[in-house]
Design an enzyme around this catalytic site. Structure first.
Site, mmCIF file in Angstrom:
data_model
loop_
_atom_site.group_PDB
_atom_site.id
_atom_site.type_symbol
_atom_site.label_atom_id
_atom_site.label_comp_id
_atom_site.label_asym_id
_atom_site.label_seq_id
_atom_site.Cartn_x
_atom_site.Cartn_y
_atom_site.Cartn_z
ATOM 1 N N HIS A 358 0.784 -1.235 0.000
ATOM 2 C CA HIS A 358 0.000 0.000 0.000
ATOM 3 C C HIS A 358 0.812 1.279 0.000
ATOM 4 O O HIS A 358 0.251 2.368 0.079
ATOM 5 C CB HIS A 358 -0.921 0.055 1.221
ATOM 6 C CG HIS A 358 -2.030 -0.929 1.176
ATOM 7 N ND1 HIS A 358 -3.265 -0.650 0.630
ATOM 8 C CD2 HIS A 358 -2.100 -2.207 1.601
ATOM 9 C CE1 HIS A 358 -4.042 -1.702 0.739
ATOM 10 N NE2 HIS A 358 -3.360 -2.669 1.318
ATOM 11 N N LYS A 546 -8.091 14.398 4.588
ATOM 12 C CA LYS A 546 -7.275 13.185 4.591
ATOM 13 C C LYS A 546 -6.262 13.329 5.714
ATOM 14 O O LYS A 546 -6.168 14.386 6.343
ATOM 15 C CB LYS A 546 -6.554 13.022 3.258
ATOM 16 C CG LYS A 546 -5.808 14.292 2.826
ATOM 17 C CD LYS A 546 -5.163 14.155 1.455
ATOM 18 C CE LYS A 546 -6.127 14.227 0.300
ATOM 19 N NZ LYS A 546 -6.284 12.982 -0.428
ATOM 20 N N ARG A 547 -5.479 12.273 5.976
ATOM 21 C CA ARG A 547 -4.418 12.391 6.967
ATOM 22 C C ARG A 547 -3.475 13.529 6.612
ATOM 23 O O ARG A 547 -3.309 13.873 5.432
ATOM 24 C CB ARG A 547 -3.633 11.082 7.036
ATOM 25 C CG ARG A 547 -4.311 10.031 7.858
ATOM 26 C CD ARG A 547 -4.495 10.468 9.270
ATOM 27 N NE ARG A 547 -3.284 10.331 10.027
ATOM 28 C CZ ARG A 547 -3.119 9.448 11.001
ATOM 29 N NH1 ARG A 547 -4.094 8.631 11.350
ATOM 30 N NH2 ARG A 547 -1.979 9.375 11.638
ATOM 31 N N LYS A 552 1.344 14.706 1.152
ATOM 32 C CA LYS A 552 -0.001 15.045 0.678
ATOM 33 C C LYS A 552 -0.158 16.553 0.454
ATOM 34 O O LYS A 552 -1.138 17.002 -0.127
ATOM 35 C CB LYS A 552 -1.049 14.549 1.679
ATOM 36 C CG LYS A 552 -1.094 13.020 1.812
ATOM 37 C CD LYS A 552 -2.135 12.591 2.847
ATOM 38 C CE LYS A 552 -2.073 11.116 3.201
ATOM 39 N NZ LYS A 552 -2.741 10.225 2.239
ATOM 40 N N THR A 654 -8.179 7.259 -1.793
ATOM 41 C CA THR A 654 -9.549 6.777 -1.959
ATOM 42 C C THR A 654 -10.551 7.905 -1.733
ATOM 43 O O THR A 654 -11.676 7.832 -2.218
ATOM 44 C CB THR A 654 -9.854 5.611 -0.984
ATOM 45 O OG1 THR A 654 -9.286 5.907 0.292
ATOM 46 C CG2 THR A 654 -9.285 4.298 -1.499
ATOM 47 N N LYS A 658 -14.266 8.893 -3.504
ATOM 48 C CA LYS A 658 -15.504 9.217 -2.784
ATOM 49 C C LYS A 658 -16.019 10.584 -3.221
ATOM 50 O O LYS A 658 -17.230 10.790 -3.391
ATOM 51 C CB LYS A 658 -15.249 9.192 -1.273
ATOM 52 C CG LYS A 658 -14.899 7.791 -0.765
ATOM 53 C CD LYS A 658 -14.216 7.792 0.597
ATOM 54 C CE LYS A 658 -13.637 6.407 0.892
ATOM 55 N NZ LYS A 658 -12.701 6.395 2.023
#
Ligand code: GL7
Length: 807
Positions: A358, A546-547, A552, A654, A658
């Site tokens: 992952h 998100k985290r 990111k 992900t 969504k």
């Protein structure tokens, strides 16, 4: 399905009332909301369990065991009502009784048994396996305390204990009679008799693993699978009786506490390093307990004689490397406890086991010091050493680069046990989670293995439960879709493509706009309640949830907001489409940089939101305590989905799926599954910016990128923003941001925030400009939903099944 449960609304009401009396000895009218919720959830859980035990004995069918150290379930009630086809009946009944269903649902806990994407993916897979008819069992950990609750104090993240079991968890059932013993430490003893020898471990610490079962209700209610989560308890109550009798209660209780610690907390690191003994214990606990159960079930169904049949009936999937010990543990049980020959046991294990990688973040590739590993799991270590030994012996030494390949792929190296290598060597299948990510695994991260065994490698692009993330999360849009194309999309997400013909339909567009507005208002009131920030629902809602992680690049996003503010202050007539920037997410307790970025966002929010010169065009909100339940409020309200990790860093993502499914337009880099979203929706319905993976690699390799050069040459705009990190501009709330500044500049812009900045700001501006053309924006939104069927996790688990599990 609904009639098997409740004949009609009145029947539901009668049964609900009856349960109130039976469970709590009171009338419905005399219960408070929390108890009303409790009884309703217990009633549904009870019926779900009944369905499971009445399902045909599945002994002749292959079973899939999904081993994952995290299952981020989220609230279950609404999802199960939808899956059982009784949502409308229950809704009507609850309304008539007095407390509407959505109010009862506010009482439900959101079990935080996972950190983020990886844990939520596992939960989506459970839903989908049950929906498409696979016998899929989850196997994981029951943490006494889930992921911390996040509060914000003066902009800072504060972590609070998540006491999620405080009021009980209606969905679980403790299965004390199915407990198994798990041993840590001890000595391995060699026995010999008549030329035959075998090993046995003696002594050490024996822990009782107690399972709790949660029914997993599939859509249509035809299949109810099981999630089994394990809790650690002392193996016997007469622990340290001596100390207890001598009155040393503390010593006696310490033993109990040591054992219980194993399942006490979820490690709060997302794609990060764990390196702690307790974590290794957690990994072994759920692996060993899970496998003991798998084998016992197999023996019950098929007898103890033919172990070569195991792969015919059992598939074991390892979600990342945390369950990597499945291979050696399965061998230990087969060799030591069932007397199978070593080579045969290896063949059997690898025919059962498959592995998903992952992440390519180097700090997340799990490694354990050999000493620590050997002390905790001596027999497992012996087996790993033997496997590693045989691997080296049979290594193809005729290749030119065999030494490099061996160095890359051996399990034991540099005093460490390399868990990814252990996983690959034991697995018959290795997959990545998006096309881009699988390519990177093959070319770089696991390249050595790919050269040796290319046939093991395959891609399985992630997916999400479209029932939960569209059906449950977005009631008005879900209803619009069902009214327009029927409810077949709930079972078969590819039917969403039928919305394609309504993209230009004015009345569908208008209904879509109404639904979006309703969702925005719902979110705005939640944001007001939880963060105090007022959002104007006529603004564009631009969302990054998100985290928090450097790769990111939430920092890039907030620097864009700082830049907008500067430009608006310089030129008040600047045309900026009014936008609300919504952030949400947690940072690991120990991840200082990520926590400072959270504080920065809150500091910018504080300054911007109260400044009358800019707050009619920009607002910033940080929504505290991101969790599945709050995520379900945020996704449906988003106009723009920010997916801005540097290319080559995010394995898949992900939330991108969504959000697009709910009709948000992606503003993203060519990273992870964004690439596949772009391909599906086409250029007009997505906005891509920034360096591509090859360009990132080339830039890094060239050694020509210097953050200080950018700063010096671009002092008007980018340099000014960098200065504002530590010049006091945003210091009023809780001080300045020296460490963010230093991290950015001293790492020489490791995450390419400066490198992608202009491309990003330009893309954002072009995108929001098109928001003004309402028709074409809405068309693109509907188009995103229409193309999103591919990202249903039903599709993903079907691919796993047809290509890997064969159940
Ligand atoms: C992750 C990836 O970072 C994320 O991109 C991916 O979507 C998710 C599920 O495959 O897995 N890897 C990882 O270690 N965590 C993730 O969320 C924690």
């Amino acid at each position: 399905m609904s009639e098997t449960f409740f004949k009609d609304k009145d029947d539901f009401i009668a049964q609900y009332r009856d349960s109130c009396r039976k469970m709590l000895g009171k009338r419905y009218e005399d219960l408070n909301e929390r108890d009303r919720y409790f009884v309703l959830a217990s009633l549904i859980a009870h019926k779900a369990r009944d369905l499971r035990s009445s399902a045909a004995d599945l002994k002749d069918e292959k079973q899939v065991y999904y081993f994952s150290i995290e299952f981020l379930l989220g609230p279950l009630l609404d999802n199960y009502l939808l899956n059982l086809g009784i949502r409308d009946v229950v809704k009507a009944g609850c309304r008539e009784l007095g407390t509407p269903l959505d109010e009862l649902e506010q009482r439900e806990v959101d079990p935080g048994l996972g950190n983020g994407g990886l844990g939520r993916l596992a939960a989506c897979f459970l839903d989908s396996m049950a929906a498409v008819g696979i016998n899929g069992h989850g196997n994981g950990m029951r943490y006494r305390y889930g992921l911390f609750r996040q509060e914000i104090d003066h902009g800072r993240q504060v972590e609070k204990m998540d006491n999620w079991l405080e009021n009980g968890f209606s969905w679980e059932a403790r299965k004390g009679e199915s407990s198994v013993l798990v041993r840590f430490g001890g000595n391995v003893v060699r026995h010999e008799d008549d030329g035959r020898y075998w090993f046995e471990t003696e002594g050490g610490q024996i822990v009782k693993a107690v399972p709790y079962d949660v029914p997993i209700v599939g859509y249509g209610g035809d299949k109810v699978n099981n999630l089994r989560i394990w809790s650690a308890e002392p193996a016997s109550e007469d622990f340290d009786l001596q100390a207890f009798n001598n009155g040393d209660y503390a010593q006696a209780m310490r033993f109990r506490a040591d054992v219980e610690a194993i399942s006490q907390i979820l490690y709060p690191n997302d794609a990060g390093e764990h390196g702690r003994l307790l974590r290794l214990k957690q990994e072994y606990l759920f692996v060993s307990a899970g496998l003991q159960t798998v084998l016992r079930d197999f023996e019950r169904a098929h007898g103890k004689d033919d172990w070569s049949e195991l792969p015919t009936y059992v598939a074991i999937h390892t979600n990342d490397t945390h369950p990597a010990m499945c291979g050696p543990e399965l061998m230990r049980i087969l060799v030591d406890e069932r007397g199978i020959d070593f080579d045969e046991a290896f063949q059997i294990a690898s025919a059962c086991i498959s592995y998903t990688n992952h992440t390519i973040m180097p700090e997340a590739l799990e490694k354990w010091p050999i000493d620590m590993f050997r002390n905790l799991l001596p027999r497992l270590y012996m087996l790993i050493e033997e496997i590693d030994h045989r691997y080296r012996d049979t290594f193809p030494h005729d290749r030119d680069n065999w030494q490099d390949l061996l160095a890359e792929t051996a399990i034991l190296w540099d005093g460490q046990v390399r868990m990814a290598n252990l996983s690959v060597i034991f697995a018959h299948s290795v997959n990545g989670v998006s096309a881009l990510h699988t390519g990177i695994l093959e070319d770089t991260t696991l390249h050595g293995f790919y050269e040796l065994t290319p046939e093991k490698f395959n891609n399985k692009t992630n997916g999400i439960s479209h029932r939960r993330f569209l059906g449950n999360s977005n009631p008005p849009y879900g209803k619009l879709i069902t009214d327009t194309i029927g409810d077949g999309w709930l079972k078969d997400a590819t039917q969403l493509s039928r919305l394609g013909q309504y993209e230009d339909d004015p009345s569908f567009q208008e209904e879509f706009a109404k639904a979006r507005q309703w969702n925005k208002e719902r979110l705005a009131s939640y944001v007001k309640r939880t963060s105090g920030v007022e959002l104007d629902c006529s603004m564009v809602f631009d969302v990054q949830v998100k985290r928090f992680h450097a790769y990111k690049r939430q920092l890039l996003n907030i620097m864009k907001v700082m830049d907008l503010r500067n430009r608006l202050l310089d030129d008040p007539s600047l045309e900026v489409r009014p936008t609300a920037f919504v952030f949400s997410g947690k940072a690991a307790q120990s991840y200082t940089f990520a926590k400072e970025v959270i504080r920065l966002i809150n500091a910018v929010a504080d300054v911007v939101n109260k400044d009358g010169r800019v707050n009619d065009r920009i607002r910033v909100a940080f929504v505290p305590n991101f969790a599945v339940s709050s995520a379900q409020l945020i996704y449906p309200a988003a106009d723009i989905s920010e997916q801005i990790s540097w290319a080559g860093s995010e394995a898949s993502g992900t939330s991108n799926m969504k959000l697009m499914m709910n009709g948000a337009i992606t503003l993203g880099t060519y990273d992870g599954a964004n690439v596949e979203i772009a391909k599906l929706v086409g250029e007009d319905s997505i906005k891509i910016f920034g360096l591509r993976t090859e360009e990132v690699d080339a830039l890094r390799a060239s050694g020509t990128w210097f953050a200080w050069d950018v700063y010096n040459k671009d002092h008007e705009r980018l340099g000014r923003i960098i200065d504002q990190l530590n010049d006091g501009t945003f210091a009023e709330l809780s001080g300045s941001f020296q460490s963010v500044h230093d991290e950015l500049m001293m790492s020489n812009d490791h995450d390419l925030v400066l490198a992608d900045f202009y491309s990003y700001v330009k893309a954002w501006e072009e995108l929001v400009q098109t928001y003004g053309d309402r028709r074409s924006w809405i068309r693109a939104s509907i188009h995103n939903t229409a193309q999103s069927g591919f990202f249903s996790s039903d599709r993903t688990v079907r691919e796993y099944n047809s290509e890997i599990w064969h159940a």
